[in-house]
Design a protein around this motif. Sequence first.
Motif, PDB file in Angstrom:
ATOM      1  N   GLN A  87     -25.502  -2.436   6.494  1.00 32.95           N
ATOM      2  CA  GLN A  87     -24.476  -1.403   6.635  1.00 32.95           C
ATOM      3  C   GLN A  87     -23.690  -1.290   5.334  1.00 32.95           C
ATOM      4  O   GLN A  87     -23.400  -2.275   4.666  1.00 32.95           O
ATOM      5  N   LYS A  88     -23.322  -0.063   4.963  1.00 34.39           N
ATOM      6  CA  LYS A  88     -22.534   0.138   3.755  1.00 34.39           C
ATOM      7  C   LYS A  88     -21.178  -0.536   3.920  1.00 34.39           C
ATOM      8  O   LYS A  88     -20.576  -0.514   4.986  1.00 34.39           O
ATOM      9  N   LEU A  89     -20.695  -1.097   2.816  1.00 36.34           N
ATOM     10  CA  LEU A  89     -19.438  -1.840   2.872  1.00 36.34           C
ATOM     11  C   LEU A  89     -18.270  -0.954   3.274  1.00 36.34           C
ATOM     12  O   LEU A  89     -17.380  -1.383   4.013  1.00 36.34           O
ATOM     13  N   ASP A  90     -18.250   0.289   2.786  1.00 34.00           N
ATOM     14  CA  ASP A  90     -17.108   1.148   3.108  1.00 34.00           C
ATOM     15  C   ASP A  90     -17.251   1.802   4.474  1.00 34.00           C
ATOM     16  O   ASP A  90     -16.443   2.645   4.851  1.00 34.00           O
ATOM     17  N   ASP A  91     -18.288   1.424   5.231  1.00 33.83           N
ATOM     18  CA  ASP A  91     -18.402   1.862   6.620  1.00 33.83           C
ATOM     19  C   ASP A  91     -17.885   0.809   7.595  1.00 33.83           C
ATOM     20  O   ASP A  91     -17.811   1.048   8.797  1.00 33.83           O
ATOM     21  N   LEU A  92     -17.560  -0.369   7.085  1.00 27.06           N
ATOM     22  CA  LEU A  92     -17.004  -1.412   7.942  1.00 27.06           C
ATOM     23  C   LEU A  92     -15.628  -0.992   8.449  1.00 27.06           C
ATOM     24  O   LEU A  92     -14.807  -0.448   7.693  1.00 27.06           O
ATOM     25  N   HIS A  93     -15.378  -1.232   9.720  1.00 23.84           N
ATOM     26  CA  HIS A  93     -14.077  -0.880  10.282  1.00 23.84           C
ATOM     27  C   HIS A  93     -12.956  -1.615   9.554  1.00 23.84           C
ATOM     28  O   HIS A  93     -13.118  -2.752   9.103  1.00 23.84           O
ATOM     29  N   ILE A  94     -11.811  -0.964   9.483  1.00 24.72           N
ATOM     30  CA  ILE A  94     -10.632  -1.601   8.903  1.00 24.72           C
ATOM     31  C   ILE A  94      -9.922  -2.377  10.001  1.00 24.72           C
ATOM     32  O   ILE A  94      -9.624  -1.841  11.075  1.00 24.72           O
ATOM     33  N   LYS A  95      -9.631  -3.620   9.696  1.00 19.96           N
ATOM     34  CA  LYS A  95      -9.030  -4.522  10.685  1.00 19.96           C
ATOM     35  C   LYS A  95      -7.518  -4.654  10.493  1.00 19.96           C
ATOM     36  O   LYS A  95      -6.749  -4.606  11.456  1.00 19.96           O
ATOM     37  N   SER A  96      -7.098  -4.808   9.244  1.00 18.36           N
ATOM     38  CA  SER A  96      -5.681  -5.079   8.970  1.00 18.36           C
ATOM     39  C   SER A  96      -5.266  -4.442   7.652  1.00 18.36           C
ATOM     40  O   SER A  96      -6.110  -4.092   6.813  1.00 18.36           O
ATOM     41  N   PHE A  97      -3.942  -4.282   7.492  1.00 14.70           N
ATOM     42  CA  PHE A  97      -3.351  -3.817   6.237  1.00 14.70           C
ATOM     43  C   PHE A  97      -2.258  -4.798   5.830  1.00 14.70           C
ATOM     44  O   PHE A  97      -1.507  -5.301   6.677  1.00 14.70           O
ATOM     45  N   SER A  98      -2.145  -5.036   4.515  1.00 15.95           N
ATOM     46  CA  SER A  98      -1.021  -5.797   3.967  1.00 15.95           C
ATOM     47  C   SER A  98      -0.276  -4.907   2.982  1.00 15.95           C
ATOM     48  O   SER A  98      -0.902  -4.315   2.091  1.00 15.95           O
ATOM     49  N   ILE A  99       1.039  -4.810   3.168  1.00 19.12           N
ATOM     50  CA  ILE A  99       1.865  -3.967   2.311  1.00 19.12           C
ATOM     51  C   ILE A  99       2.905  -4.866   1.658  1.00 19.12           C
ATOM     52  O   ILE A  99       3.738  -5.478   2.347  1.00 19.12           O
ATOM     53  N   SER A 100       2.837  -4.978   0.346  1.00 18.73           N
ATOM     54  CA  SER A 100       3.790  -5.834  -0.374  1.00 18.73           C
ATOM     55  C   SER A 100       4.599  -4.993  -1.353  1.00 18.73           C
ATOM     56  O   SER A 100       4.097  -4.019  -1.915  1.00 18.73           O
ATOM     57  N   ASP A 101       5.876  -5.374  -1.530  1.00 15.06           N
ATOM     58  CA  ASP A 101       6.757  -4.630  -2.429  1.00 15.06           C
ATOM     59  C   ASP A 101       7.761  -5.587  -3.048  1.00 15.06           C
ATOM     60  O   ASP A 101       7.942  -6.718  -2.588  1.00 15.06           O
ATOM     61  N   ASN A 102       8.442  -5.143  -4.096  1.00 12.43           N
ATOM     62  CA  ASN A 102       9.504  -5.933  -4.729  1.00 12.43           C
ATOM     63  C   ASN A 102      10.870  -5.332  -4.441  1.00 12.43           C
ATOM     64  O   ASN A 102      11.751  -5.274  -5.295  1.00 12.43           O
ATOM     65  N   GLY A 103      11.019  -4.874  -3.194  1.00 11.58           N
ATOM     66  CA  GLY A 103      12.282  -4.300  -2.777  1.00 11.58           C
ATOM     67  C   GLY A 103      13.286  -5.361  -2.360  1.00 11.58           C
ATOM     68  O   GLY A 103      13.124  -6.556  -2.633  1.00 11.58           O
ATOM     69  N   ILE A 104      14.332  -4.928  -1.654  1.00 11.74           N
ATOM     70  CA  ILE A 104      15.437  -5.817  -1.312  1.00 11.74           C
ATOM     71  C   ILE A 104      15.038  -6.895  -0.329  1.00 11.74           C
ATOM     72  O   ILE A 104      15.645  -7.958  -0.258  1.00 11.74           O
ATOM     73  N   GLY A 105      14.007  -6.642   0.474  1.00 11.00           N
ATOM     74  CA  GLY A 105      13.479  -7.663   1.368  1.00 11.00           C
ATOM     75  C   GLY A 105      14.268  -7.818   2.651  1.00 11.00           C
ATOM     76  O   GLY A 105      15.227  -7.095   2.925  1.00 11.00           O
ATOM     77  N   PHE A 106      13.854  -8.802   3.451  1.00 15.31           N
ATOM     78  CA  PHE A 106      14.477  -9.046   4.751  1.00 15.31           C
ATOM     79  C   PHE A 106      15.651 -10.020   4.585  1.00 15.31           C
ATOM     80  O   PHE A 106      15.600 -11.181   4.998  1.00 15.31           O
ATOM     81  N   ASP A 107      16.712  -9.524   3.974  1.00 17.49           N
ATOM     82  CA  ASP A 107      17.925 -10.326   3.914  1.00 17.49           C
ATOM     83  C   ASP A 107      18.541 -10.390   5.305  1.00 17.49           C
ATOM     84  O   ASP A 107      17.999  -9.824   6.263  1.00 17.49           O
ATOM     85  N   ASP A 108      19.676 -11.035   5.432  1.00 17.46           N
ATOM     86  CA  ASP A 108      20.255 -11.233   6.754  1.00 17.46           C
ATOM     87  C   ASP A 108      20.562  -9.916   7.449  1.00 17.46           C
ATOM     88  O   ASP A 108      20.325  -9.760   8.657  1.00 17.46           O
ATOM     89  N   ALA A 109      21.087  -8.943   6.702  1.00 16.78           N
ATOM     90  CA  ALA A 109      21.440  -7.658   7.318  1.00 16.78           C
ATOM     91  C   ALA A 109      20.200  -6.919   7.801  1.00 16.78           C
ATOM     92  O   ALA A 109      20.163  -6.371   8.910  1.00 16.78           O
ATOM     93  N   ASN A 110      19.170  -6.912   6.961  1.00 16.00           N
ATOM     94  CA  ASN A 110      17.946  -6.206   7.353  1.00 16.00           C
ATOM     95  C   ASN A 110      17.225  -6.918   8.500  1.00 16.00           C
ATOM     96  O   ASN A 110      16.670  -6.276   9.394  1.00 16.00           O
ATOM     97  N   PHE A 111      17.231  -8.240   8.496  1.00 15.35           N
ATOM     98  CA  PHE A 111      16.581  -8.969   9.583  1.00 15.35           C
ATOM     99  C   PHE A 111      17.322  -8.744  10.896  1.00 15.35           C
ATOM    100  O   PHE A 111      16.703  -8.559  11.956  1.00 15.35           O
ATOM    101  N   LYS A 112      18.645  -8.742  10.841  1.00 14.48           N
ATOM    102  CA  LYS A 112      19.431  -8.486  12.050  1.00 14.48           C
ATOM    103  C   LYS A 112      19.134  -7.091  12.590  1.00 14.48           C
ATOM    104  O   LYS A 112      18.986  -6.892  13.795  1.00 14.48           O
TER     105      LYS A 112
END
Length: 695
Positions: free
Chosen positions: A65-90
């Motif tokens: 089977q072609k590699l790009d025909d394999l189903h997508i299982k998961s996504f990871s999204i990473s950034d250098n933003g402010i992150g999950f500080d206490d206010a955002n986590f709350k």
Amino acid sequence: MDMNLAGRVAKIRLAPNARNSLLPLFEAIVNSIQSVDSAQPERGTIDIAIERDGFQGVLATADGQKLDDLHIKSFSISDNGIGFDDANFKSFAEADTPYKRNIGGQGVGRLMWLKTFSDVRVDSIFGSDALQNRTFGFNLAANGICDPMVVSTKAVQRRTVVTLKDMLSEYKEACPRRVNTLALHIVDHCVEFLAMPKVPKITLSDPVTQTTIDLNHLFNKDLKLSSQTTRFRLKGKDFKLNHIFMRKTHDTPHHLHFCAHDRPARSEPLVDHISNLPKSLTDETTGKSMIYTGYLSSSYLNECVMAERTDFHQTTNGELPFDGDITWDEMVVRAVEEAKTVLEPHLAPIAKAKDEQIRRYVEEKAYQYRPLYLHRKDLLESIPPGLAEPALDLELYKRDQEYGRELKQRAYEILEDTGQEVGDFTEHQQKVSQFLQEWNDKGKHQLAVYVAHRKAILSYFAEQLRRRPDGKYSIEEDVHRIIFPLRKTSADVSIEQMNLWIIDERLAFHRYLSSDKYLDNIEPIQSDAHLRPDLLIFDQPFAFSETSQNFGGIVIVEFKRPMRDDYKDDKNPIMQVLEYIDRIKQGTAIARDGRPMGAVNPNTPFYAYVICDLTEKMRAYAKSGGLILTPDHQGFFGYNPSYGAYIEVISFDKLILDAQKRNAVFFEKLNLGRELLEQPAKKTEDSSSGSESPT
């Protein structure tokens, strides 16, 4: 979370299709964009990684089977933003939080993650001086957040990774699999952000196919060809419409997106609203095919968006339930007007080419639509450009029917409005004058179509009488079919399929006609005769009365094969029609309700036409039957008092020539030429002698 999370997620409406399967990913990307915007790093970055189903770290699957025909299982999204500080986590842990409402947060984006994925994992490095690392899970099994942990870290920069794990099967099947297609979907959803001057650098990577796509470059260098912004007010509300032209890369139609907080929430395909809009446009500078996408935004739309951001709140009659009372249709129409103005330079040459195509088709091939083209070109605007002739004719026919109904309606209105009220008589006269001009134009062109049809039928008829290359002639049935279909009655055949006018215009005004049917199976009479006239026509009136006259007249038409001359003396065509008359008179007339009316009135007038070539034998039969030669020597006529029948023997040449003469003035008015007025060509040099007996 202090709520029934599974119940809340179950209420989210999200049909499993290509776009909806990616909405949780879009939400995560937009969250990252907002997070980067809040942190204001020197260079913001967002990296999206794909994990495919069944990949074991090799460059080919076991089954090929072609590699790009394999189903997508998961996504990871990473950034250098402010992150999950206490206010955002709350805020994340609180149901229906108002924390991010000022930037479009509805508190349900994270719930959509659980609508399509089994689990979510968050790993966030946040802080300003001493950085910390917060990790936690988020799933339905834990009714929300699980395994939360915060620890110090030696990391030197912020970085948050959100992993959407194990897509549910129904969404996995619907999700696009190829990385290029995914990139286009992300760009299409995030155009509003990608067009911003300080947008983070966004990349999409697929370790399986070893592909990385720079979405900013894809948008700015490969996809976006031009953009501009217009603004308008509608019922006191301000709207902004970003018009973006992008290179056409797949079969995506032109769209108008209605956005809330810079995210598309509902779309309208523009082809449904703008005439002459082709599937793709052409960029004059590059020559590339491109599509138009409009992004409408407003604080009003921000207030109206539904929690899922998949639509706007609407009442049953289509009104948005906020101050200003703007209906959905009003908003669409106004936005389409703005889009149409921007698109006009592209639409104008297309509209011109379409108009020229329609004009030429109408003038050269379909002049019945000339009144429509002359008086109601507005009805032609919605016809798609570049249609093939059959499709174009169908579209013109539909609109011509609409125009005809409109003219009838105007006729009724004019008859009711006499214009006698003070001051409106002049206006009434103008309305009547305009109406009569259109009515007459349409009538003339309908007549033109009918006359052209007659001309074509006569040309075809004349051609059928000629000897074929094999030395034979058309059979009797071929001639018969031109006048009227075989083995049918007038109840089975529309007026357009009858060409009785070739014999006599008056034959069209009959009550009942049978074609090639036996006398013992014909409705108006009851007869035991197993004889079959070619055409049997019961003239008006076919009605009941207290008098003995139960038929206004009966017409018999008998066709013979061109150039036939092998008749038997006791079965010649004249004797044949007289036998029909005799057997009909012996029958019983049947009323319209099926009840017998008594014997056919012996005084009922009969008219018999014998259509054939006047060979020597046929001329002899006519003379012995007491018929008189016509002045043009192409037929015979006479009255047989014993049968009460007027009989005409008409040659094929005379039949066609007489029909041509009756229609000659119409042919000339239509510039159809005079070639048909010439005597039909002789079929053989010795046809008058009857020496050749056709098969």
